[in-house]
Design a protein around this motif. Structure first.
Motif, PDB file in Angstrom:
ATOM      1  N   ALA A 106     103.977  53.769   6.166  1.00  0.00           N
ATOM      2  CA  ALA A 106     105.452  54.655   6.351  1.00  0.00           C
ATOM      3  C   ALA A 106     106.297  53.877   7.383  1.00  0.00           C
ATOM      4  CB  ALA A 106     104.968  56.254   6.875  1.00  0.00           C
ATOM      5  N   ALA A 107     105.907  53.174   8.281  1.00  0.00           N
ATOM      6  CA  ALA A 107     106.690  52.251   9.066  1.00  0.00           C
ATOM      7  C   ALA A 107     107.400  51.117   8.631  1.00  0.00           C
ATOM      8  CB  ALA A 107     105.882  51.895  10.403  1.00  0.00           C
ATOM      9  N   VAL A 108     106.913  50.676   7.333  1.00  0.00           N
ATOM     10  CA  VAL A 108     107.346  49.501   6.548  1.00  0.00           C
ATOM     11  C   VAL A 108     108.584  49.842   5.656  1.00  0.00           C
ATOM     12  CG1 VAL A 108     106.882  47.489   5.089  1.00  0.00           C
ATOM     13  CG2 VAL A 108     105.156  48.352   6.585  1.00  0.00           C
ATOM     14  N   PRO A 109     109.725  49.288   6.034  1.00  0.00           N
ATOM     15  CA  PRO A 109     111.016  49.284   5.189  1.00  0.00           C
ATOM     16  C   PRO A 109     110.681  48.650   3.740  1.00  0.00           C
ATOM     17  CG  PRO A 109     111.627  48.353   7.223  1.00  0.00           C
ATOM     18  CD  PRO A 109     110.073  48.459   7.038  1.00  0.00           C
ATOM     19  N   VAL A 110     110.950  49.621   2.866  1.00  0.00           N
ATOM     20  CA  VAL A 110     110.686  49.125   1.317  1.00  0.00           C
ATOM     21  C   VAL A 110     111.811  49.318   0.529  1.00  0.00           C
ATOM     22  CG1 VAL A 110     108.109  49.361   1.483  1.00  0.00           C
ATOM     23  CG2 VAL A 110     109.476  51.143   0.706  1.00  0.00           C
ATOM     24  N   PRO A 111     111.965  48.651  -0.423  1.00  0.00           N
ATOM     25  CA  PRO A 111     113.182  48.694  -1.381  1.00  0.00           C
ATOM     26  C   PRO A 111     113.291  50.060  -2.307  1.00  0.00           C
ATOM     27  CG  PRO A 111     111.874  46.935  -2.251  1.00  0.00           C
ATOM     28  CD  PRO A 111     111.259  47.569  -0.990  1.00  0.00           C
ATOM     29  N   THR A 112     111.873  50.357  -2.798  1.00  0.00           N
ATOM     30  CA  THR A 112     111.900  51.720  -3.573  1.00  0.00           C
ATOM     31  C   THR A 112     111.074  52.689  -3.413  1.00  0.00           C
ATOM     32  OG1 THR A 112     110.299  50.263  -4.960  1.00  0.00           O
ATOM     33  CG2 THR A 112     112.741  50.383  -5.628  1.00  0.00           C
ATOM     34  N   PRO A 113     111.450  53.501  -2.198  1.00  0.00           N
ATOM     35  CA  PRO A 113     110.590  54.425  -1.497  1.00  0.00           C
ATOM     36  C   PRO A 113     110.515  55.432  -2.462  1.00  0.00           C
ATOM     37  CG  PRO A 113     112.574  54.456  -0.412  1.00  0.00           C
ATOM     38  CD  PRO A 113     112.553  53.265  -1.093  1.00  0.00           C
ATOM     39  N   SER A 114     109.217  56.382  -2.707  1.00  0.00           N
ATOM     40  CA  SER A 114     109.118  57.557  -3.708  1.00  0.00           C
ATOM     41  C   SER A 114     108.824  58.718  -2.895  1.00  0.00           C
ATOM     42  CB  SER A 114     107.734  57.042  -4.451  1.00  0.00           C
ATOM     43  OG  SER A 114     107.542  58.340  -5.095  1.00  0.00           O
ATOM     44  N   PRO A 115     109.810  59.764  -2.917  1.00  0.00           N
ATOM     45  CA  PRO A 115     109.652  60.999  -2.425  1.00  0.00           C
ATOM     46  C   PRO A 115     108.269  61.632  -2.857  1.00  0.00           C
ATOM     47  CG  PRO A 115     111.900  60.774  -3.335  1.00  0.00           C
ATOM     48  CD  PRO A 115     110.984  59.727  -3.681  1.00  0.00           C
ATOM     49  N   ARG A 116     107.814  61.431  -4.177  1.00  0.00           N
ATOM     50  CA  ARG A 116     106.627  62.011  -4.759  1.00  0.00           C
ATOM     51  C   ARG A 116     105.374  61.337  -4.079  1.00  0.00           C
ATOM     52  NH1 ARG A 116     105.684  60.617 -10.641  1.00  0.00           N
ATOM     53  NH2 ARG A 116     103.592  59.646 -10.011  1.00  0.00           N
ATOM     54  N   THR A 117     105.635  60.127  -3.910  1.00  0.00           N
ATOM     55  CA  THR A 117     104.328  59.512  -3.290  1.00  0.00           C
ATOM     56  C   THR A 117     104.376  59.992  -1.747  1.00  0.00           C
ATOM     57  OG1 THR A 117     104.384  57.624  -4.526  1.00  0.00           O
ATOM     58  CG2 THR A 117     103.484  57.201  -2.550  1.00  0.00           C
ATOM     59  N   ALA A 118     105.499  60.194  -1.181  1.00  0.00           N
ATOM     60  CA  ALA A 118     105.296  60.439   0.349  1.00  0.00           C
ATOM     61  C   ALA A 118     104.935  62.118   0.300  1.00  0.00           C
ATOM     62  CB  ALA A 118     106.846  60.698   0.834  1.00  0.00           C
ATOM     63  N   THR A 119     105.025  62.847  -0.813  1.00  0.00           N
ATOM     64  CA  THR A 119     104.525  64.171  -0.676  1.00  0.00           C
ATOM     65  C   THR A 119     103.151  64.271  -0.856  1.00  0.00           C
ATOM     66  OG1 THR A 119     106.446  65.261  -1.337  1.00  0.00           O
ATOM     67  CG2 THR A 119     104.490  66.706  -1.563  1.00  0.00           C
ATOM     68  N   ALA A 120     102.531  63.199  -1.721  1.00  0.00           N
ATOM     69  CA  ALA A 120     100.894  63.155  -2.151  1.00  0.00           C
ATOM     70  C   ALA A 120     100.342  62.620  -1.087  1.00  0.00           C
ATOM     71  CB  ALA A 120     100.820  62.555  -3.398  1.00  0.00           C
ATOM     72  N   VAL A 121     100.686  61.458  -0.490  1.00  0.00           N
ATOM     73  CA  VAL A 121     100.072  60.585   0.399  1.00  0.00           C
ATOM     74  C   VAL A 121     100.395  60.614   2.097  1.00  0.00           C
ATOM     75  CG1 VAL A 121      99.230  58.052   0.533  1.00  0.00           C
ATOM     76  CG2 VAL A 121      99.695  59.039  -1.668  1.00  0.00           C
ATOM     77  N   GLY A 122     101.506  61.035   2.311  1.00  0.00           N
ATOM     78  CA  GLY A 122     102.283  60.872   3.497  1.00  0.00           C
ATOM     79  C   GLY A 122     102.789  59.453   3.872  1.00  0.00           C
ATOM     80  N   THR A 123     103.218  58.819   2.812  1.00  0.00           N
ATOM     81  CA  THR A 123     104.101  57.746   2.997  1.00  0.00           C
ATOM     82  C   THR A 123     104.879  57.490   1.594  1.00  0.00           C
ATOM     83  OG1 THR A 123     103.914  55.313   3.430  1.00  0.00           O
ATOM     84  CG2 THR A 123     102.164  56.127   2.445  1.00  0.00           C
TER      85      THR A 123
END
Length: 125
Positions: free
Chosen positions: A72-89
């Motif tokens: 989660a601390a790594v800036p990425v070009p295409t973050p995913s809200p769905r992945t954030a909900t499922a995995v915590g990042t």
């Protein structure tokens, strides 16, 4: 004339639980063809599953794992809200590739192949 060195790639993979090694390997090979792979990288909760470890073994490379907090601390070009909900990042594949490479730029932006998210970054010398 200097020899051109082929970059080795840290390959980040994101997948649902229980994915088989052959599916991961097929996705990586389809996304990256015959690129030189240095390691596979993913979220730490996949380390206990047989698929990612076996995929790394089939490719002849180590499996590197990172916590959701590290990813989660790594800036990425295409973050995913769905992945954030499922995995915590918001990113597994892109963030894991960047962390494992020691770099800050992706060589291959995330692609979904056979249900596996694949991204890659060149290993920094």
């Amino acid at each position: 004339m200097a020899a051109h060195r082929i970059p080795q790639l840290a390959v980040g993979v994101g997948a649902r639980p229980g994915v088989a090694a052959d599916v991961i390997v097929a996705a990586v090979r389809e996304a990256l063809a015959d690129a030189a792979i240095h390691c596979l990288a993913t979220v730490d909760r996949r380390a206990a599953e047989p698929g990612p470890a076996a995929a790394a073994a089939l490719l002849g490379v180590p499996l590197r794992v990172f916590s959701p907090g590290e990813l989660a601390a790594v800036p990425v070009p295409t973050p995913s809200p769905r992945t954030a909900t499922a995995v915590g990042t918001a990113s597994v594949a892109e963030a894991a590739a960047l962390l494992a490479s020691g770099g800050t730029e992706l060589a291959v932006h995330k692609r979904v192949v056979h249900g596996i998210t694949v991204a890659a970054a060149a290993i920094r010398d």
